[in-house]
Enzyme design. Structure first.
Site, PDB file in Angstrom:
ATOM      1  N   ALA A   1       0.846  -1.206   0.000  1.00  0.00           N
ATOM      2  CA  ALA A   1       0.000   0.000   0.000  1.00  0.00           C
ATOM      3  C   ALA A   1       0.877   1.250   0.000  1.00  0.00           C
ATOM      4  O   ALA A   1       0.521   2.271   0.573  1.00  0.00           O
ATOM      5  CB  ALA A   1      -0.925  -0.015   1.209  1.00  0.00           C
TER       6      ALA A   1
ATOM      7  N   VAL B   1       2.936   3.272  -5.284  1.00  0.00           N
ATOM      8  CA  VAL B   1       2.346   2.698  -6.506  1.00  0.00           C
ATOM      9  C   VAL B   1       1.068   1.912  -6.173  1.00  0.00           C
ATOM     10  O   VAL B   1       0.046   2.049  -6.855  1.00  0.00           O
ATOM     11  CB  VAL B   1       3.362   1.790  -7.237  1.00  0.00           C
ATOM     12  CG1 VAL B   1       2.730   1.128  -8.451  1.00  0.00           C
ATOM     13  CG2 VAL B   1       4.586   2.590  -7.655  1.00  0.00           C
ATOM     14  N   GLY B   2       1.129   1.097  -5.107  1.00  0.00           N
ATOM     15  CA  GLY B   2      -0.025   0.266  -4.748  1.00  0.00           C
ATOM     16  C   GLY B   2      -1.251   1.108  -4.425  1.00  0.00           C
ATOM     17  O   GLY B   2      -2.358   0.834  -4.915  1.00  0.00           O
TER      18      GLY B   2
ATOM     19  N   ASP C   1      -0.558  -4.690   3.357  1.00  0.00           N
ATOM     20  CA  ASP C   1       0.839  -4.253   3.477  1.00  0.00           C
ATOM     21  C   ASP C   1       1.417  -4.875   4.743  1.00  0.00           C
ATOM     22  O   ASP C   1       0.696  -5.245   5.668  1.00  0.00           O
ATOM     23  CB  ASP C   1       0.909  -2.727   3.560  1.00  0.00           C
ATOM     24  CG  ASP C   1       2.290  -2.188   3.209  1.00  0.00           C
ATOM     25  OD1 ASP C   1       2.440  -1.660   2.090  1.00  0.00           O
ATOM     26  OD2 ASP C   1       3.217  -2.302   4.042  1.00  0.00           O
TER      27      ASP C   1
ATOM     28  N   ARG D   1      17.054  -0.327 -11.494  1.00  0.00           N
ATOM     29  CA  ARG D   1      15.997  -1.220 -11.012  1.00  0.00           C
ATOM     30  C   ARG D   1      16.602  -2.573 -10.614  1.00  0.00           C
ATOM     31  O   ARG D   1      16.136  -3.241  -9.706  1.00  0.00           O
ATOM     32  CB  ARG D   1      14.952  -1.432 -12.112  1.00  0.00           C
ATOM     33  CG  ARG D   1      14.175  -0.179 -12.473  1.00  0.00           C
ATOM     34  CD  ARG D   1      13.300  -0.419 -13.697  1.00  0.00           C
ATOM     35  NE  ARG D   1      12.468   0.725 -14.039  1.00  0.00           N
ATOM     36  CZ  ARG D   1      12.804   1.654 -14.929  1.00  0.00           C
ATOM     37  NH1 ARG D   1      13.957   1.603 -15.544  1.00  0.00           N
ATOM     38  NH2 ARG D   1      11.984   2.640 -15.201  1.00  0.00           N
TER      39      ARG D   1
ATOM     40  N   ILE E   1       4.496  -5.937 -10.373  1.00  0.00           N
ATOM     41  CA  ILE E   1       4.988  -4.568 -10.563  1.00  0.00           C
ATOM     42  C   ILE E   1       6.399  -4.420  -9.971  1.00  0.00           C
ATOM     43  O   ILE E   1       7.225  -3.670 -10.491  1.00  0.00           O
ATOM     44  CB  ILE E   1       4.056  -3.541  -9.842  1.00  0.00           C
ATOM     45  CG1 ILE E   1       2.579  -3.781 -10.181  1.00  0.00           C
ATOM     46  CG2 ILE E   1       4.485  -2.106 -10.155  1.00  0.00           C
ATOM     47  CD1 ILE E   1       2.188  -3.511 -11.593  1.00  0.00           C
TER      48      ILE E   1
ATOM     49  N   ARG F   1       4.979   6.642 -21.340  1.00  0.00           N
ATOM     50  CA  ARG F   1       6.049   7.651 -21.285  1.00  0.00           C
ATOM     51  C   ARG F   1       6.556   7.996 -22.695  1.00  0.00           C
ATOM     52  O   ARG F   1       6.888   9.138 -22.980  1.00  0.00           O
ATOM     53  CB  ARG F   1       7.201   7.131 -20.402  1.00  0.00           C
ATOM     54  CG  ARG F   1       6.826   7.143 -18.933  1.00  0.00           C
ATOM     55  CD  ARG F   1       7.923   6.597 -18.035  1.00  0.00           C
ATOM     56  NE  ARG F   1       7.594   6.855 -16.629  1.00  0.00           N
ATOM     57  CZ  ARG F   1       8.081   6.157 -15.615  1.00  0.00           C
ATOM     58  NH1 ARG F   1       8.912   5.155 -15.832  1.00  0.00           N
ATOM     59  NH2 ARG F   1       7.746   6.461 -14.378  1.00  0.00           N
TER      60      ARG F   1
ATOM     61  N   HIS G   1      12.112  -4.093 -18.830  1.00  0.00           N
ATOM     62  CA  HIS G   1      11.728  -2.839 -18.175  1.00  0.00           C
ATOM     63  C   HIS G   1      12.947  -2.294 -17.414  1.00  0.00           C
ATOM     64  O   HIS G   1      13.018  -2.346 -16.195  1.00  0.00           O
ATOM     65  CB  HIS G   1      10.551  -3.101 -17.223  1.00  0.00           C
ATOM     66  CG  HIS G   1      10.134  -1.893 -16.443  1.00  0.00           C
ATOM     67  ND1 HIS G   1       9.725  -0.718 -17.034  1.00  0.00           N
ATOM     68  CD2 HIS G   1      10.066  -1.678 -15.104  1.00  0.00           C
ATOM     69  CE1 HIS G   1       9.422   0.151 -16.096  1.00  0.00           C
ATOM     70  NE2 HIS G   1       9.627  -0.389 -14.918  1.00  0.00           N
TER      71      HIS G   1
HETATM   72  P1  NAI Z   1       6.846   2.032  -1.603  1.00  0.00           P
HETATM   73  O1  NAI Z   1       8.017   1.875  -0.702  1.00  0.00           O
HETATM   74  O2  NAI Z   1       6.111   3.326  -1.594  1.00  0.00           O
HETATM   75  O3  NAI Z   1       5.784   0.877  -1.302  1.00  0.00           O
HETATM   76  C1  NAI Z   1       6.136  -0.464  -1.182  1.00  0.00           C
HETATM   77  C2  NAI Z   1       5.266  -1.056  -0.085  1.00  0.00           C
HETATM   78  O4  NAI Z   1       5.497  -2.452  -0.027  1.00  0.00           O
HETATM   79  C3  NAI Z   1       5.559  -0.469   1.297  1.00  0.00           C
HETATM   80  O5  NAI Z   1       4.389   0.108   1.857  1.00  0.00           O
HETATM   81  C4  NAI Z   1       6.038  -1.677   2.083  1.00  0.00           C
HETATM   82  O6  NAI Z   1       5.657  -1.647   3.452  1.00  0.00           O
HETATM   83  C5  NAI Z   1       5.361  -2.817   1.335  1.00  0.00           C
HETATM   84  N1  NAI Z   1       5.964  -4.118   1.585  1.00  0.00           N
HETATM   85  C6  NAI Z   1       7.273  -4.441   1.718  1.00  0.00           C
HETATM   86  N2  NAI Z   1       7.416  -5.761   1.967  1.00  0.00           N
HETATM   87  C7  NAI Z   1       6.166  -6.287   1.991  1.00  0.00           C
HETATM   88  C8  NAI Z   1       5.661  -7.592   2.203  1.00  0.00           C
HETATM   89  N3  NAI Z   1       6.464  -8.629   2.419  1.00  0.00           N
HETATM   90  N4  NAI Z   1       4.326  -7.759   2.165  1.00  0.00           N
HETATM   91  C9  NAI Z   1       3.496  -6.720   1.921  1.00  0.00           C
HETATM   92  N5  NAI Z   1       3.924  -5.459   1.724  1.00  0.00           N
HETATM   93  C10 NAI Z   1       5.237  -5.242   1.754  1.00  0.00           C
HETATM   94  O7  NAI Z   1       7.345   1.685  -3.080  1.00  0.00           O
HETATM   95  P2  NAI Z   1       6.598   2.034  -4.466  1.00  0.00           P
HETATM   96  O8  NAI Z   1       7.093   3.317  -4.982  1.00  0.00           O
HETATM   97  O9  NAI Z   1       5.149   1.808  -4.282  1.00  0.00           O
HETATM   98  O10 NAI Z   1       7.215   0.894  -5.429  1.00  0.00           O
HETATM   99  C11 NAI Z   1       6.884  -0.462  -5.238  1.00  0.00           C
HETATM  100  C12 NAI Z   1       7.663  -1.353  -6.205  1.00  0.00           C
HETATM  101  O11 NAI Z   1       7.215  -1.117  -7.537  1.00  0.00           O
HETATM  102  C13 NAI Z   1       9.175  -1.098  -6.222  1.00  0.00           C
HETATM  103  O12 NAI Z   1       9.885  -2.311  -6.349  1.00  0.00           O
HETATM  104  C14 NAI Z   1       9.367  -0.233  -7.466  1.00  0.00           C
HETATM  105  O13 NAI Z   1      10.679  -0.322  -7.974  1.00  0.00           O
HETATM  106  C15 NAI Z   1       8.345  -0.872  -8.377  1.00  0.00           C
HETATM  107  N6  NAI Z   1       7.909  -0.048  -9.493  1.00  0.00           N
HETATM  108  C16 NAI Z   1       7.659  -0.716 -10.672  1.00  0.00           C
HETATM  109  C17 NAI Z   1       7.166  -0.054 -11.759  1.00  0.00           C
HETATM  110  C18 NAI Z   1       6.852  -0.821 -13.004  1.00  0.00           C
HETATM  111  O14 NAI Z   1       6.523  -0.220 -14.026  1.00  0.00           O
HETATM  112  N7  NAI Z   1       6.918  -2.148 -12.985  1.00  0.00           N
HETATM  113  C19 NAI Z   1       6.967   1.417 -11.738  1.00  0.00           C
HETATM  114  C20 NAI Z   1       7.216   2.015 -10.446  1.00  0.00           C
HETATM  115  C21 NAI Z   1       7.677   1.287  -9.372  1.00  0.00           C
END
Ligand code: NAI
Length: 308
Positions: free
Chosen positions: A8, A11-12, A32, A88, A118, A151, A175
């Site tokens: 959450a 991105v989530g 989360d 990444r 993601i 993009r 990606h």
């Molecule tokens: P964020 O740090 O804001 O959110 C990640 C969340 O995952 C945190 O709230 C964290 O507590 C939670 N989390 C961690 N371990 C967990 C677990 N075992 N169970 C449940 N929740 C858990 O990060 P953000 O910005 O939301 O990015 C999330 C991921 O998405 C990253 O790996 C980022 O690199 C990736 N990403 C991928 C994109 C794509 O196009 N595929 C684009 C943007 C980000």
């Protein structure tokens, strides 16, 4: 229809917000590992319902996957995002464990779910989720190309002074900043090839800006982006729940398509109620084909890190 979003964070929660506003499901669960965050974000989104006029039921929970039971679609965003200067690929160590554990928990309660991955490095995480879950390949979809294509359209729209919605442009391959392949030769503005409208220098500039699109934002924001990634993830959910058969570049398991095997990589696929349904084979020229295979080599060496 029930959808779960794991993670959450930025991105989530943005993805969940888009799903709720578009009423893509009756029931939406945010989960989360951090106590309180999913509950808080779920309530925050729900408190916008009276203002924006939607009826999606949203619950937030920490750790207890029983709440996710019976989900039709699950979006996995849990994991670390990159910081300025990071690739990444540097996230692999931390995120592989998280994605594997989350996939197991999800399937315990939702054995029929379609997974949208993601977390980065996304192609490797998609391969890991497919391999560790034993799911049919059609039910594991990596989202990266949908974002990179959006993009690409943004860069083209700026240069052409065009509406992004009037542009068709696709990014395939991995990606990653150096592994994605924006297919400028296929890009068009209402059927007019952009190669007929832009100089070779302008085309190269657009391709370059697209490839570093994520890194540019990470530098500005201090962490990775969330509005477009969240919208792109929700677009894949929409294509599934509405059975749209939409053509989207997604990371899927290749078994001979584009001359590649045993790898998850971004290619154009149709998305519908059963997950990804068909891989569409574009006629790539020699240079494009070589670049796609280079991209596959880079993703494959990342996948090999997990074997060691
Ligand atoms: P964020 O740090 O804001 O959110 C990640 C969340 O995952 C945190 O709230 C964290 O507590 C939670 N989390 C961690 N371990 C967990 C677990 N075992 N169970 C449940 N929740 C858990 O990060 P953000 O910005 O939301 O990015 C999330 C991921 O998405 C990253 O790996 C980022 O690199 C990736 N990403 C991928 C994109 C794509 O196009 N595929 C684009 C943007 C980000």
């Amino acid at each position: 229809m029930k959808v779960t979003v794991v993670g959450a964070g930025a991105v989530g929660a943005t993805c969940a917000n888009n799903i709720a506003r578009k009423e893509l499901c009756d029931e939406l669960v945010l989960i989360d590992i951090k106590e309180g965050i999913a509950e808080g974000k779920a309530q925050d989104i729900l408190q916008s319902a009276a203002l924006l006029g939607f009826d999606t039921r949203i619950t937030g929970c920490s750790r207890d996957y029983a709440h996710t039971a019976g989900s039709d679609v699950v979006v996995i965003t849990s994991g670390l995002p990159r910081k300025p200067g990071m690739t990444r690929e540097e996230l692999i160590g931390a995120n592989a464990g998280i994605v594997k554990e989350v996939t197991q928990q999800i399937l315990r309660y939702s054995p029929d779910a379609i997974l949208i991955i993601i977390s980065n490095p996304m192609d490797t995480m998609t391969y890991l989720a497919w391999q560790s879950s034993g799911l049919p390949k059609q039910r594991v979809i990596g989202m990266g190309g949908v974002l990179d294509s959006a993009r690409f359209k943004y860069q083209l729209s700026k240069q052409l002074g065009a509406s992004a919605a009037d542009l068709n442009a696709v990014v395939i391959g991995g990606h990653g900043d150096t592994t994605m392949l924006p297919l400028i030769r296929y890009a068009n503005w209402n059927s007019v090839p952009v190669t007929a409208l832009l100089t070779p220098e302008q085309q190269q500039q657009i391709v370059n800006a697209t490839m570093v699109g994520g890194a540019t934002l990470t530098k500005l924001l201090g962490t990775s982006a969330w509005y477009a990634p969240g919208a792109a993830a929700a677009a894949v959910v929409e294509a599934i729940v509405r059975d749209e058969k939409k053509l989207m570049p997604c990371s899927v398991l290749l078994e001979g398509e584009y001359g590649l095997n045993d790898i998850c990589l971004g290619v154009p696929v149709t998305i519908g109620r059963n997950g990804w349904e068909n891989i569409i084979t574009y006629q790539l020229n020699e240079t494009e084909q070589a670049m796609l295979h280079q991209s596959a080599d880079a993703v494959r060496s990342m996948n090999d890190v997990l074997k060691n």
